[in-house]
Design a protein around this motif. Structure first.
Motif, PDB file in Angstrom:
ATOM      1  N   LEU A  34       0.843  -1.188   0.000  1.00 28.65           N
ATOM      2  CA  LEU A  34       0.000   0.000   0.000  1.00 28.65           C
ATOM      3  C   LEU A  34       0.879   1.240   0.000  1.00 28.65           C
ATOM      4  N   PRO A  35       0.498   2.258  -0.747  1.00 27.71           N
ATOM      5  CA  PRO A  35       1.231   3.526  -0.672  1.00 27.71           C
ATOM      6  C   PRO A  35       1.109   4.128   0.728  1.00 27.71           C
ATOM      7  N   ARG A  36       2.006   5.014   1.062  1.00 28.34           N
ATOM      8  CA  ARG A  36       2.018   5.599   2.396  1.00 28.34           C
ATOM      9  C   ARG A  36       0.739   6.353   2.713  1.00 28.34           C
ATOM     10  N   GLU A  37       0.121   6.942   1.683  1.00 32.90           N
ATOM     11  CA  GLU A  37      -1.064   7.748   1.945  1.00 32.90           C
ATOM     12  C   GLU A  37      -2.325   6.921   2.185  1.00 32.90           C
ATOM     13  N   ILE A  38      -2.245   5.611   2.050  1.00 26.63           N
ATOM     14  CA  ILE A  38      -3.422   4.759   2.268  1.00 26.63           C
ATOM     15  C   ILE A  38      -3.279   4.042   3.608  1.00 26.63           C
ATOM     16  N   ASP A  39      -4.264   4.234   4.450  1.00 24.16           N
ATOM     17  CA  ASP A  39      -4.306   3.548   5.747  1.00 24.16           C
ATOM     18  C   ASP A  39      -4.831   2.136   5.533  1.00 24.16           C
ATOM     19  N   PRO A  40      -4.097   1.101   5.969  1.00 26.56           N
ATOM     20  CA  PRO A  40      -4.584  -0.275   5.803  1.00 26.56           C
ATOM     21  C   PRO A  40      -5.988  -0.475   6.356  1.00 26.56           C
ATOM     22  N   ALA A  41      -6.350   0.277   7.381  1.00 26.66           N
ATOM     23  CA  ALA A  41      -7.689   0.113   7.962  1.00 26.66           C
ATOM     24  C   ALA A  41      -8.778   0.644   7.038  1.00 26.66           C
ATOM     25  N   SER A  42      -8.428   1.517   6.070  1.00 21.57           N
ATOM     26  CA  SER A  42      -9.430   2.073   5.160  1.00 21.57           C
ATOM     27  C   SER A  42      -9.679   1.194   3.944  1.00 21.57           C
ATOM     28  N   VAL A  43      -8.891   0.134   3.798  1.00 21.70           N
ATOM     29  CA  VAL A  43      -9.027  -0.750   2.637  1.00 21.70           C
ATOM     30  C   VAL A  43     -10.183  -1.719   2.856  1.00 21.70           C
ATOM     31  N   LYS A  44     -11.034  -1.861   1.853  1.00 24.23           N
ATOM     32  CA  LYS A  44     -12.134  -2.819   1.896  1.00 24.23           C
ATOM     33  C   LYS A  44     -11.633  -4.164   1.355  1.00 24.23           C
ATOM     34  N   TRP A  45     -10.913  -4.866   2.184  1.00 29.48           N
ATOM     35  CA  TRP A  45     -10.256  -6.102   1.759  1.00 29.48           C
ATOM     36  C   TRP A  45     -11.247  -7.116   1.194  1.00 29.48           C
ATOM     37  N   GLN A  46     -12.432  -7.201   1.757  1.00 28.72           N
ATOM     38  CA  GLN A  46     -13.403  -8.198   1.329  1.00 28.72           C
ATOM     39  C   GLN A  46     -14.042  -7.868  -0.019  1.00 28.72           C
ATOM     40  N   GLU A  47     -13.814  -6.647  -0.520  1.00 30.43           N
ATOM     41  CA  GLU A  47     -14.408  -6.242  -1.801  1.00 30.43           C
ATOM     42  C   GLU A  47     -13.369  -6.177  -2.924  1.00 30.43           C
ATOM     43  N   SER A  48     -12.216  -6.727  -2.679  1.00 28.63           N
ATOM     44  CA  SER A  48     -11.161  -6.726  -3.700  1.00 28.63           C
ATOM     45  C   SER A  48     -11.572  -7.595  -4.885  1.00 28.63           C
ATOM     46  N   ARG A  49     -10.957  -7.310  -6.023  1.00 26.89           N
ATOM     47  CA  ARG A  49     -11.259  -8.089  -7.236  1.00 26.89           C
ATOM     48  C   ARG A  49      -9.967  -8.378  -7.988  1.00 26.89           C
ATOM     49  N   ILE A  50      -9.938  -9.521  -8.660  1.00 25.13           N
ATOM     50  CA  ILE A  50      -8.852  -9.850  -9.584  1.00 25.13           C
ATOM     51  C   ILE A  50      -9.408  -9.701 -10.993  1.00 25.13           C
ATOM     52  N   CYS A  51      -8.635  -9.073 -11.858  1.00 20.53           N
ATOM     53  CA  CYS A  51      -9.133  -8.697 -13.186  1.00 20.53           C
ATOM     54  C   CYS A  51      -8.144  -9.128 -14.270  1.00 20.53           C
ATOM     55  N   ALA A  52      -8.666  -9.230 -15.473  1.00 19.02           N
ATOM     56  CA  ALA A  52      -7.850  -9.512 -16.656  1.00 19.02           C
ATOM     57  C   ALA A  52      -8.464  -8.780 -17.833  1.00 19.02           C
ATOM     58  N   LYS A  87     -12.206   1.400 -15.448  1.00 16.39           N
ATOM     59  CA  LYS A  87     -11.525   1.426 -16.734  1.00 16.39           C
ATOM     60  C   LYS A  87     -10.146   2.070 -16.614  1.00 16.39           C
ATOM     61  N   VAL A  88      -9.518   1.881 -15.485  1.00 17.30           N
ATOM     62  CA  VAL A  88      -8.183   2.440 -15.271  1.00 17.30           C
ATOM     63  C   VAL A  88      -7.172   1.781 -16.204  1.00 17.30           C
ATOM     64  N   ILE A  89      -7.262   0.469 -16.363  1.00 18.26           N
ATOM     65  CA  ILE A  89      -6.308  -0.278 -17.178  1.00 18.26           C
ATOM     66  C   ILE A  89      -6.816  -0.437 -18.605  1.00 18.26           C
ATOM     67  N   THR A  90      -8.030  -0.940 -18.754  1.00 16.88           N
ATOM     68  CA  THR A  90      -8.583  -1.235 -20.070  1.00 16.88           C
ATOM     69  C   THR A  90     -10.096  -1.140 -20.018  1.00 16.88           C
ATOM     70  N   ASP A  91     -10.718  -1.050 -21.187  1.00 18.01           N
ATOM     71  CA  ASP A  91     -12.170  -0.903 -21.247  1.00 18.01           C
ATOM     72  C   ASP A  91     -12.898  -2.241 -21.195  1.00 18.01           C
ATOM     73  N   ASN A  92     -12.252  -3.297 -21.671  1.00 17.60           N
ATOM     74  CA  ASN A  92     -12.912  -4.601 -21.767  1.00 17.60           C
ATOM     75  C   ASN A  92     -12.107  -5.647 -21.001  1.00 17.60           C
ATOM     76  N   GLY A  93     -12.822  -6.582 -20.402  1.00 18.31           N
ATOM     77  CA  GLY A  93     -12.129  -7.644 -19.687  1.00 18.31           C
ATOM     78  C   GLY A  93     -13.049  -8.430 -18.783  1.00 18.31           C
ATOM     79  N   LEU A  94     -12.448  -9.159 -17.865  1.00 17.19           N
ATOM     80  CA  LEU A  94     -13.175 -10.004 -16.924  1.00 17.19           C
ATOM     81  C   LEU A  94     -12.642  -9.769 -15.520  1.00 17.19           C
ATOM     82  N   SER A  95     -13.447 -10.140 -14.544  1.00 14.79           N
ATOM     83  CA  SER A  95     -13.011  -9.996 -13.157  1.00 14.79           C
ATOM     84  C   SER A  95     -13.768 -10.978 -12.283  1.00 14.79           C
ATOM     85  N   ALA A  96     -13.331 -11.073 -11.029  1.00 15.28           N
ATOM     86  CA  ALA A  96     -13.981 -11.948 -10.051  1.00 15.28           C
ATOM     87  C   ALA A  96     -13.716 -11.381  -8.662  1.00 15.28           C
TER      88      ALA A  96
END
Length: 433
Positions: free
Chosen positions: A126-144, A174-183
């Motif tokens: 995590l970058p210094r400006e992000i507090d680990p407690a503010s991260v929504k760990w359970q809502e993370s996604r893996i994308c392609a 759409k930070v990386i790409t416009d089309n793809g998949l995730s979970a």
């Protein structure tokens, strides 16, 4: 100036005007070539839309949502939701392409299937400006990311840290790409600053182009195929490549020092086209491009053939009527329509040979009928044969076409000047040299 010299002058002017007029059919033929080429492209697009377009793969990345609390001057707090994109620390990508040529009407469409294997690891930071407690760990996604999900042959599974996850269409942003998949991915805070391995195999269908985006700190890409005519394009050329009769292999390598981004992206837009690279499979013979290049030499054929008729009619004192010049010009123009139509069914080289043989034979017999001498007719046949052979060489050449063409035209001009040295332009005998 005598009547004879006037007649020669007038006939020369008429012949020159006829040469320019006969360029009009050449322009129509050039438009016809463009129409047939456009029709071929429409067929390719139609088949590709049903099979799968050219594919660009961005690979795998993680998206971690987090919250930022803002306090205004009145002390009121508002919560803003943001997302952190984490790219792999390392990855190795291996692709095998299996080309397929599908006939459609009189055209051939180049398609492929590919198996792409990903093997790498993430490091959750995590970058210094992000507090680990503010991260929504359970809502993370893996994308392609990939261009056309229509080309997916099998469900895409990724093995992440020992767990098998199935990806579905759609991306959280759409930070990386416009089309793809995730979970969805249930990351735990305990994974912070730890390495997570991932592995996946993607089976895709596509058309002509296969590109990748080097989204990782350090990555190695390799592509191999049995196709013998690759074009390595995009923004990076392969570090190593081998192209031979059995196909091609190529590899690219990237590291943190030669990419303008790190493995952590904070709500940052990403122009994927600026980093794409890969291979485009080329058709070994593009008959329309070669035919189009051939039509550019129409002025050479018509001008030299008319000049030859003009010189011989003066030397033999057997005038050729302007209507006969027009017929000869039409015969030279029909060569290109024959070439275009033949090349849609057989290889361009054979099509060129058939069209040239037919045209040379026709004009040679016509010269024999007018001048009455086989010797004169064979001169026309030999000159036309040399012209068509010379043009065929120019069409096959690319980088050196201008050099060879310029030298060839100079030699042709020298031969014409030499052959016309005894022409009595003013109706008077030419002094012996």
């Amino acid at each position: 100036m005598s009547r004879t010299s006037n007649a020669i002058l007038y006939k020369g002017i008429i012949t020159g005007v006829l040469i320019l007029l006969m360029m009009i059919p050449a322009l129509f033929i050039n438009n016809l070539v463009g129409e047939r080429k456009e029709r071929q492209q429409q067929v390719v697009q139609e088949v590709s839309s049903k099979w799968g377009s050219g594919q660009t793969l961005s690979g795998f990345f993680l998206v971690l949502p987090y919250e930022v609390i803002h306090t205004d001057a009145a002390g009121k707090q508002t919560t803003e939701r943001k997302e952190l994109t984490i790219l792999p620390e390392t990855q190795q990508v291996n692709s095998i392409m299996f080309p397929e040529v599908r006939p459609r009407s009189i055209y051939k469409v180049l398609l492929y299937k590919t198996t792409v294997n990903y093997d790498g690891r993430f490091v959750i930071r995590l970058p210094r400006e992000i507090d680990p407690a503010s991260v929504k760990w359970q809502e993370s996604r893996i994308c392609a990311g990939l261009t056309d999900i229509k080309g997916i042959e099998e469900k895409i599974m990724v093995n992440l840290d020992g767990s098998s996850i199935e990806l579905s269409p759609g991306l959280p942003n759409k930070v990386i790409t416009d089309n793809g998949l995730s979970a969805p991915l249930e990351l735990l805070p305990e994974k912070l600053n730890q390495s997570i391995a991932f592995r996946s195999q993607i089976k895709l269908k596509g058309s002509e182009k296969l590109h990748f985006i080097p989204l990782a700190g350090n990555s190695l890409f390799s592509i191999r195929s049995s196709w013998q005519n690759p074009s390595f394009d995009g923004n990076y050329l392969p570090g190593e490549r081998v192209v031979n009769d059995s196909g091609f292999t190529a590899s690219w390598s990237f590291n943190k020092a030669n990419l303008p981004f790190g493995t952590l992206l904070l709500d940052k837009g990403f122009e994927e086209k600026g980093f794409a690279f890969g291979v485009t499979m080329l058709q070994p013979a593009d008959q329309y491009s070669k035919t189009e290049r051939s039509t550019k030499y129409a002025i050479l054929f018509i001008g030299l053939t008319f000049s030859l008729f003009f010189i011989i009619e003066l030397m033999q004192k057997n005038p050729v009527h302007p209507v006969q010049y027009v017929l000869i010009g039409i015969a030279l123009s029909v060569f290109y329509t024959l070439l275009l139509s033949f090349s849609e069914f057989i290889a361009f080289d054979y099509a060129y040979g058939l069209a040239a043989t037919a045209t040379i034979t026709l004009i040679t017999l016509y010269a024999k009928g007018h001048f009455g001498l086989w010797k004169t007719a064979l001169i026309f046949g030999a000159v036309l044969s040399c012209l068509y052979a010379f043009t065929f060489v120019l069409v096959r050449l690319e980088d050196t076409a201008l050099l060879i063409g310029s030298i060839g035209l100079f030699l042709v001009l020298a031969l014409v000047m030499y052959g016309s040295r005894k022409v009595q332009w003013y109706g008077k005998p030419v002094p012996a040299a």
